[in-house]
Enzyme design. Structure first.
Site, mmCIF file in Angstrom:
data_model
loop_
_atom_site.group_PDB
_atom_site.id
_atom_site.type_symbol
_atom_site.label_atom_id
_atom_site.label_comp_id
_atom_site.label_asym_id
_atom_site.label_seq_id
_atom_site.Cartn_x
_atom_site.Cartn_y
_atom_site.Cartn_z
ATOM 1 N N ASP A 160 10.788 46.508 -51.589
ATOM 2 C CA ASP A 160 10.928 45.966 -52.931
ATOM 3 C C ASP A 160 11.908 44.810 -52.828
ATOM 4 O O ASP A 160 13.024 44.981 -52.351
ATOM 5 C CB ASP A 160 11.466 47.087 -53.823
ATOM 6 C CG ASP A 160 11.371 46.726 -55.284
ATOM 7 O OD1 ASP A 160 10.735 47.498 -56.023
ATOM 8 O OD2 ASP A 160 11.937 45.682 -55.683
ATOM 9 N N LEU A 161 11.487 43.613 -53.220
ATOM 10 C CA LEU A 161 12.379 42.453 -53.089
ATOM 11 C C LEU A 161 13.478 42.550 -54.147
ATOM 12 O O LEU A 161 13.183 42.752 -55.322
ATOM 13 C CB LEU A 161 11.587 41.160 -53.270
ATOM 14 C CG LEU A 161 10.394 41.000 -52.329
ATOM 15 C CD1 LEU A 161 9.791 39.614 -52.486
ATOM 16 C CD2 LEU A 161 10.787 41.237 -50.886
ATOM 17 N N ASP A 171 6.690 42.824 -57.006
ATOM 18 C CA ASP A 171 7.330 42.381 -55.770
ATOM 19 C C ASP A 171 7.376 43.511 -54.757
ATOM 20 O O ASP A 171 8.288 43.617 -53.964
ATOM 21 C CB ASP A 171 8.738 41.862 -56.078
ATOM 22 C CG ASP A 171 9.556 42.900 -56.818
ATOM 23 O OD1 ASP A 171 8.996 43.969 -57.169
ATOM 24 O OD2 ASP A 171 10.751 42.667 -57.048
#
Ligand code: C2E
Ligand code: CA
Ligand code: CA
Length: 796
Positions: free
Chosen positions: A366-367, A411
């Site tokens: 997960d960014l 993301d």
């Protein structure tokens, strides 16, 4: 099954209603009897029978219709219109008997003809209203089927009678108009009726069957009357009159039945047989024209049938081709070109069959600062960043033995690795490394960081959704601790020898003592808003860890070879509950999940039938949900078991549809009632317009194969509305309610039923419900809060 049945709390009122109906049925039945050849001592008009009883019979049929319509909770307007139509028609008959007939020279057309013809617009309106299932859009191919069938019947009817009817001597344009009007209107009725039936995939609810039978008899009697009067062979009181009355009585009985599909339905091949047969009939008429020179109307209708049938064929090709395309598209992510969630499911499935690896890991990423980029630089920049990240991940993955790199949405990325914890952790730290170098986005240097959650499952307990959920949970821990990576390693947990054995022992005990807990989640019919059934989902109160969700203990059950026993336990407990609801006067169908491993026994249908019989629970109150992978793994066994279940009246649904390989072409050969579209499609609908397109074409194809489409994982009003709009038949999800203990479900149902459910969600109004679904949905992660807490204890 719940609301739409005309049920009355007080049995006394129900008995009174039944008695009243019996009284109303008596005159029509007596009249019909009197028209059976050989019953009457003499032929011809007899005032008591053909004047009084005949009129009484018409009025009784109309009264029956109005009475049933009035008490019916659904489709009341349409039924009332039908009742009004019957009443008008009956009064035409009364007018004929007492006004027109006694005249020295009865006029034609007369007031009674006007009343007769008024029946048609009312009947048309009733049919159109019955067709309009709010919120559903229908497959064009189904409409066309109806048109084809109606035209073909019309062509044959026209070929048979039109010449004779028109050649009869009549005087004046009004007379000609009236004489031609009724067979033409009959034809329109038939076309509408066929369209209506095909829209229900030729498996309409019982009420519609009655209406259809009634209308067909009515039209047959009408044509036979016209034909016989033209030939000069009609006499009052002949069988034609009886058929007429039978027709109107069947129509009168049509309102007020449950709106669920009847068990009585045409076999699946009939779906194709109808356009085929119609075409053959039309071609027959065209050939006959060469010999007998039929009326141009017959020829025109036959030609129209053939054209419509060709259109139907083309449309089928297009629908199938579309679906094939969308299935391919369905596995790629639009922005990055990587695989998506479904590609991941597929890759996991392929690993399940593979040898070599003993465990499988999923690294979920997960960014951390993606939202900032998106908000400050705009969507375009955001997409560019996602593409760049995707590119690096893919290359890195390829070089490091990754099976699949996917973007899950937003993301979130994931890497699937056919090895255990150590390799996965190594991969994760490599990923952190790869992402460290800045990205150039719209000529700006952007740095991102990622959190990683790792889930590891042994090959024998591998399952994509479990893997994803655990990775989600691990991600949650990684984020909440600010750690870059968190591993949720099951092998080091329940599967570690000592703990796992102890857990297996405990779960075996729970299975034997029938102390597993079942929670029930409502499935809501989009057309009526009624709760059509509930899905039983198993939970286990672990003595120390509290309530466990399936993904926390099903792997143990599976690993310990206890799946068949568990299935029997769940079936028994679910049917006990179904019996309680039945006894309480509120029958609810219960759906039970059967995993592939619990389907090893070909005698399962027999055992299920015994379980039902022991409890006096009718089979239609049980539904079975089976996943695609089972159907594909052993086709022959799947067929035997499904046939057995279906023959005994148990409904069958294909669960998680769209995640496996099964083609609809294969599914259509199986006795499947429902397709349950996988949650992932539903979840993606909000963000990916293509997901909606896929959902649409799946719904259409399901319908044209005579299956219902059930969407699960519906979490918000917008999705619910879109699904209803696309023609989805049943929805299930947190938007309505989470799975609840039986008592809480009853309370929910009581509240839910109390609220009138708008059948058609207005375009901008919130769709249905409702009763505020149980507690708010947790934002992150996508796992019920209780479950996160519980898993947190498990994960060291
Ligand atoms: P499933 O059959 O696909 O069940 C649906 C799962 O989605 C359930 O999770 C349900 O609680 C959850 N769900 C329902 N609505 C929503 C929603 O709006 N959003 C989201 N995100 N999720 C929703 P649950 O109860 O944890 O069950 C997980 C899986 O465990 C089931 O997936 C099924 O495969 C399996 N399972 C459950 N009960 C049984 C059982 O009695 N026997 C067998 N063999 N498997 C079972
Ligand atoms: Ca299920
Ligand atoms: Ca499912």
């Amino acid at each position: 099954m719940t609301t739409p049945v005309p049920h009355d709390a007080a049995p006394r009122r129900r008995r009174r209603f039944a008695a009243l109906q019996a009284v109303l049925l008596l005159p029509p039945l007596l009249f019909v009897l009197s028209t059976v050849p050989g019953v009457r001592p003499q032929q011809g008009y007899q005032f008591l029978l053909d004047g009084v009883l005949n009129n009484l019979a018409y009025e009784c049929a109309a009264a029956l219709c109005l009475l049933r319509a009035w008490r019916s909770p659904t489709g009341r307007t349409g039924s009332l219109l039908l009742g009004a139509g019957l009443a008008v028609y009956g009064s035409g008959n009364v007018a004929w008997t007492f006004v027109v007939r006694p005249m020295a020279e009865p006029p034609y057309p007369s007031v009674s003809d006007a009343l007769f013809l008024s029946f048609y617009p009312l009947a048309f309106a009733a049919l159109v209203l019955a067709a309009h299932r709010p919120g559903s859009r229908l497959a064009w191919s189904l409409w066309l089927d109806g048109v084809v069938a109606g035209l073909a019947v019309g062509a044959v009817a026209a070929a048979a009678v039109v010449d004779t009817i028109l050649e009869a001597p009549v005087a004046g344009w009004a007379a000609v108009a009236v004489t031609t009007a009724s067979p033409l209107l009959d034809l329109v009725l038939l076309v509408l009726l066929a369209a209506l039936l095909s829209m229900h995939a030729w498996r309409p609810p019982l009420g519609l069957w009655l209406l259809a039978a009634g209308l067909v008899l009515f039209v047959v009697a009408d044509l036979s009357y016209l034909y016989r009067t033209a030939m000069g062979t009609y006499v009052s009181g002949m069988l034609t009159d009886g058929v007429w009355i039978l027709g109107v009585v069947l129509m009168g009985l049509a309102p007020g039945w449950p709106t669920v599909r009847s068990r009585l339905h045409l076999p699946r091949w009939a779906l194709l047989a109808i356009p085929l047969l119609s075409t053959v009939m039309a071609l027959g008429v065209l050939v006959a024209d060469h010999v007998w020179h039929l009326h141009p109307l017959a020829v025109g209708l036959a030609a129209a049938t053939v054209v419509a049938a060709l259109g139907r064929l083309l449309l089928t090709f297009r629908e199938v081709a579309n679906l094939a395309d969308s299935r391919e598209l369905a596995r790629t992510d639009e922005v990055t070109g990587l695989g998506n969630r479904r590609a991941l499911y597929r890759a996991v499935e392929e690993l399940e069959g593979a040898r070599g690896a003993s465990s499988v890991s999923l690294v979920l990423l997960d960014l951390d600062r993606f939202k900032e980029v998106n908000d400050s630089l705009g969507h375009h920049a955001g997409d560019e960043l996602l593409r760049a990240v995707g590119g690096r991940l893919q290359q890195f993955g390829r070089e490091n033995g990754t099976r699949e790199v996917v973007r899950l949405g937003g993301d979130e990325f994931a890497l699937l690795l056919p090895s255990g914890t150590a390799a996965a952790e190594l991969l994760a730290s490599g990923v952190h490394e790869v992402l460290r170098a800045p990205f150039t986005v719209e000529s700006l240097q952007v740095r991102v960081r990622a959190s990683a959650g790792i889930a590891v499952l042994p090959l024998e307990a591998l399952d994509a959704s479990t893997l994803l959920r655990r990775a989600d949970v691990a991600m949650y821990h990684a984020k909440s601790r600010g750690a870059g990576t968190f591993t949720y390693d099951v092998e080091a947990d329940e599967f570690a020898s000592g703990d796992r054995l102890a857990t297996a022992e405990l779960v075996r005990e729970a299975i034997e003592k029938r102390t597993l807990t079942l929670h029930y989640q409502p499935k809501v019919d989009t057309g009526t808003g009624a709760v059509s059934s509930v899905e039983a989902l198993v939970r286990w109160h672990h003595p120390t860890r509290g309530l466990l969700f399936p993904d926390a203990f099903l792997p143990v059950v599976e690993g310990a070879g206890l799946m068949e026993e568990m299935t029997v336990a769940v079936l028994e407990q679910a049917m006990d509950q179904a019996r309680e609801w039945l006894r309480a006067g509120d029958p609810l169908a219960v759906a039970v999940n059967l995993s592939a491993s619990s389907l090893a026994d070909p005698r399962l249908p027999h055992r299920v039938a015994r379980l039902l019989a022991d409890r006096d629970v009718p089979a239609h109150l049980l539904e079975i949900e089976i996943t695609e992978d089972f159907l594909m793994a052993d086709r022959e066994r799947a067929r035997v078991i499904l046939d057995g279940l279906r023959r005994r009246g148990v409904r069958v649904a294909v669960d998680d549809y769209g995640t496996g390989y099964s083609s609809l072409a294969y599914l259509r050969q199986l006795p499947v009632d429902d397709l349950k579209l996988d949650k992932s499609f539903v979840t993606d609908m909000g963000s990916d317009p293509r997901a909606l397109a896929i959902v649409r074409s799946t719904i259409m194809l399901a319908h044209s194969l005579g299956m219902r489409l059930v969407a699960e994982g519906v979490e918000d009003a917008e999705t619910c509305r879109q699904l209803a709009d696309a023609g989805c038949d049943v929805v299930q999800g947190w938007y309505y309610s989470k799975a609840l203990p039986a008592a809480e479900l009853e309370a929910w149902l009581a509240r839910y039923r109390g609220t009138p459910v708008p059948a058609a969600p207005a375009p901008d109004a919130p769709a249905v419900p409702a009763v505020p679904a149980v507690p708010a949905v947790p934002a992150v992660p996508a796992v019920p809060v209780a479950q996160v807490a519980q898993v947190a204890q498990v994960a060291r």
